[in-house]
Design an enzyme around this catalytic site. Structure first.
Site, PDB file in Angstrom:
ATOM      1  N   ARG A   1     -12.028  -2.454   8.196  1.00  0.00           N
ATOM      2  CA  ARG A   1     -10.604  -2.845   8.132  1.00  0.00           C
ATOM      3  C   ARG A   1     -10.252  -3.705   9.347  1.00  0.00           C
ATOM      4  O   ARG A   1      -9.588  -4.727   9.212  1.00  0.00           O
ATOM      5  CB  ARG A   1      -9.757  -1.565   8.088  1.00  0.00           C
ATOM      6  CG  ARG A   1      -8.260  -1.801   7.939  1.00  0.00           C
ATOM      7  CD  ARG A   1      -7.545  -0.567   7.415  1.00  0.00           C
ATOM      8  NE  ARG A   1      -7.980  -0.206   6.084  1.00  0.00           N
ATOM      9  CZ  ARG A   1      -8.757   0.845   5.803  1.00  0.00           C
ATOM     10  NH1 ARG A   1      -9.125   1.677   6.746  1.00  0.00           N
ATOM     11  NH2 ARG A   1      -9.135   1.073   4.570  1.00  0.00           N
TER      12      ARG A   1
ATOM     13  N   LYS B   1      -4.005   3.666   6.241  1.00  0.00           N
ATOM     14  CA  LYS B   1      -4.274   2.219   6.378  1.00  0.00           C
ATOM     15  C   LYS B   1      -3.197   1.568   7.236  1.00  0.00           C
ATOM     16  O   LYS B   1      -3.486   0.735   8.099  1.00  0.00           O
ATOM     17  CB  LYS B   1      -4.273   1.533   5.003  1.00  0.00           C
ATOM     18  CG  LYS B   1      -5.410   1.889   4.080  1.00  0.00           C
ATOM     19  CD  LYS B   1      -5.274   1.071   2.784  1.00  0.00           C
ATOM     20  CE  LYS B   1      -6.396   1.303   1.804  1.00  0.00           C
ATOM     21  NZ  LYS B   1      -6.234   0.496   0.566  1.00  0.00           N
TER      22      LYS B   1
ATOM     23  N   GLY C   1     -10.238   9.888   3.697  1.00  0.00           N
ATOM     24  CA  GLY C   1     -11.230   9.455   2.710  1.00  0.00           C
ATOM     25  C   GLY C   1     -12.634   9.920   3.059  1.00  0.00           C
ATOM     26  O   GLY C   1     -12.875  11.097   3.330  1.00  0.00           O
TER      27      GLY C   1
ATOM     28  N   THR D   1       0.834  -1.205   0.000  1.00  0.00           N
ATOM     29  CA  THR D   1       0.000   0.000   0.000  1.00  0.00           C
ATOM     30  C   THR D   1       0.863   1.247   0.000  1.00  0.00           C
ATOM     31  O   THR D   1       1.995   1.225   0.482  1.00  0.00           O
ATOM     32  CB  THR D   1      -0.923   0.049   1.233  1.00  0.00           C
ATOM     33  OG1 THR D   1      -1.818   1.155   1.102  1.00  0.00           O
ATOM     34  CG2 THR D   1      -0.143   0.217   2.535  1.00  0.00           C
ATOM     35  N   ASN D   2       0.279   2.333  -0.528  1.00  0.00           N
ATOM     36  CA  ASN D   2       0.897   3.661  -0.398  1.00  0.00           C
ATOM     37  C   ASN D   2       0.063   4.541   0.518  1.00  0.00           C
ATOM     38  O   ASN D   2       0.294   5.753   0.588  1.00  0.00           O
ATOM     39  CB  ASN D   2       1.013   4.319  -1.783  1.00  0.00           C
ATOM     40  CG  ASN D   2       2.075   3.644  -2.629  1.00  0.00           C
ATOM     41  OD1 ASN D   2       3.188   3.429  -2.162  1.00  0.00           O
ATOM     42  ND2 ASN D   2       1.727   3.292  -3.859  1.00  0.00           N
TER      43      ASN D   2
ATOM     44  N   ASP E   1     -14.383   9.279   5.685  1.00  0.00           N
ATOM     45  CA  ASP E   1     -14.685   9.239   7.125  1.00  0.00           C
ATOM     46  C   ASP E   1     -15.629  10.354   7.597  1.00  0.00           C
ATOM     47  O   ASP E   1     -16.497  10.101   8.438  1.00  0.00           O
ATOM     48  CB  ASP E   1     -13.391   9.278   7.959  1.00  0.00           C
ATOM     49  CG  ASP E   1     -12.710   7.917   8.027  1.00  0.00           C
ATOM     50  OD1 ASP E   1     -13.339   6.916   7.658  1.00  0.00           O
ATOM     51  OD2 ASP E   1     -11.538   7.860   8.445  1.00  0.00           O
TER      52      ASP E   1
ATOM     53  N   ASP F   1      -7.999  -3.843  -0.555  1.00  0.00           N
ATOM     54  CA  ASP F   1      -8.742  -2.882  -1.351  1.00  0.00           C
ATOM     55  C   ASP F   1     -10.060  -2.632  -0.627  1.00  0.00           C
ATOM     56  O   ASP F   1     -10.693  -3.569  -0.146  1.00  0.00           O
ATOM     57  CB  ASP F   1      -8.980  -3.422  -2.760  1.00  0.00           C
ATOM     58  CG  ASP F   1      -9.132  -2.297  -3.770  1.00  0.00           C
ATOM     59  OD1 ASP F   1      -8.347  -1.329  -3.714  1.00  0.00           O
ATOM     60  OD2 ASP F   1     -10.035  -2.370  -4.626  1.00  0.00           O
TER      61      ASP F   1
END
Ligand code: ITT
Length: 197
Positions: free
Chosen positions: A183, A13, A155, A8-9, A157, A69
């Site tokens: 998550r 996360k 994002g 991931t970038n 949220d 994802d």
């Protein structure tokens, strides 16, 4: 401490997952592993995009790794933005523009039902026994707020209120968000699996 590359970038996360895992495992995001690449996510499902990210990194490193994802699925928008969540308002991947588009498309719609869905793809094994691919899924049901609330998180949220709460993810600390989140549910399964190995 066992280490695991996380394809991931997205540093948000990484922070959420590392705080759930504590000191049992060290999660290494792409940048820390020395990769400056943006892996394409061209597929129509979260599972395929997660597999694309994990497979890309496994081919290069031949090491245990995982990816995830995530999509926010809004019932009244027929599941959109869904798999296109990162780029809903265009290639700029702009959180604010994505939120604006969801709120605009929903308008005064009474049905605000939505959910976040995370799919984790793990490639795990060793050179002797071989490597296998595993999937883990976590869903968090909730609803879309009428306007943005809070400034924490990332994002979508600020507009997502999980079932059982009366505030948005962006009004919660990371620990509080982790009690509800998609998550957390997927990651809990991932680490139960890894601890059983
Ligand atoms: P990587 O692919 O590098 O992991 P990304 O940000 O591109 O990072 P996704 O492809 O999974 O991640 O895109 C999902 C988008 O959905 C992400 O950019 C956010 O806008 C949003 N998103 C994902 N998880 C979220 C969460 O827990 N809270 C709010 N929005 C979230």
């Amino acid at each position: 401490m066992p280490t695991l590359i996380f394809a991931t970038n997205n540093q948000h996360k990484v922070d959420e997952i590392q705080s759930l895992v504590g000191a049992d495992f060290k999660i290494i995001p792409l940048k820390e592993a020395g990769f400056d690449i943006d892996i394409p996510e061209p597929h129509d499902t979260l599972q395929e995009n997660a597999a694309e990210k994990a497979n890309t990194i496994f081919k290069i490193t031949q090491q245990n790794c995982f990816s995830e994802d995530t999509g926010m699925e809004v019932e009244a928008l027929q599941g959109a933005p869904g798999v296109k969540s990162a780029r809903y308002a265009g290639e700029g991947r702009d959180f604010q523009a994505n939120i604006d588009k969801v709120l605009q498309n929903l308008g005064a719609q009474i049905n605000r039902t939505a959910q976040f869905r995370t799919v984790i793809c793990l490639i795990w094994g060793d050179a002797v026994e071989g490597y296998k691919t595993y999937y883990f899924e976590g869903i968090c049901k909730g609803r879309i707020a009428s306007e943005m609330q809070g400034e924490k998180g990332f994002g979508y949220d600020p507009i997502f209120i999980p079932d059982g709460a009366d505030k948005s993810f962006a009004q919660m600390s990371m620990d509080e968000k982790n009690k509800y989140s998609h998550r957390q549910k997927a990651v809990t399964q991932l680490f139960e699996f890894l601890r059983s190995k």
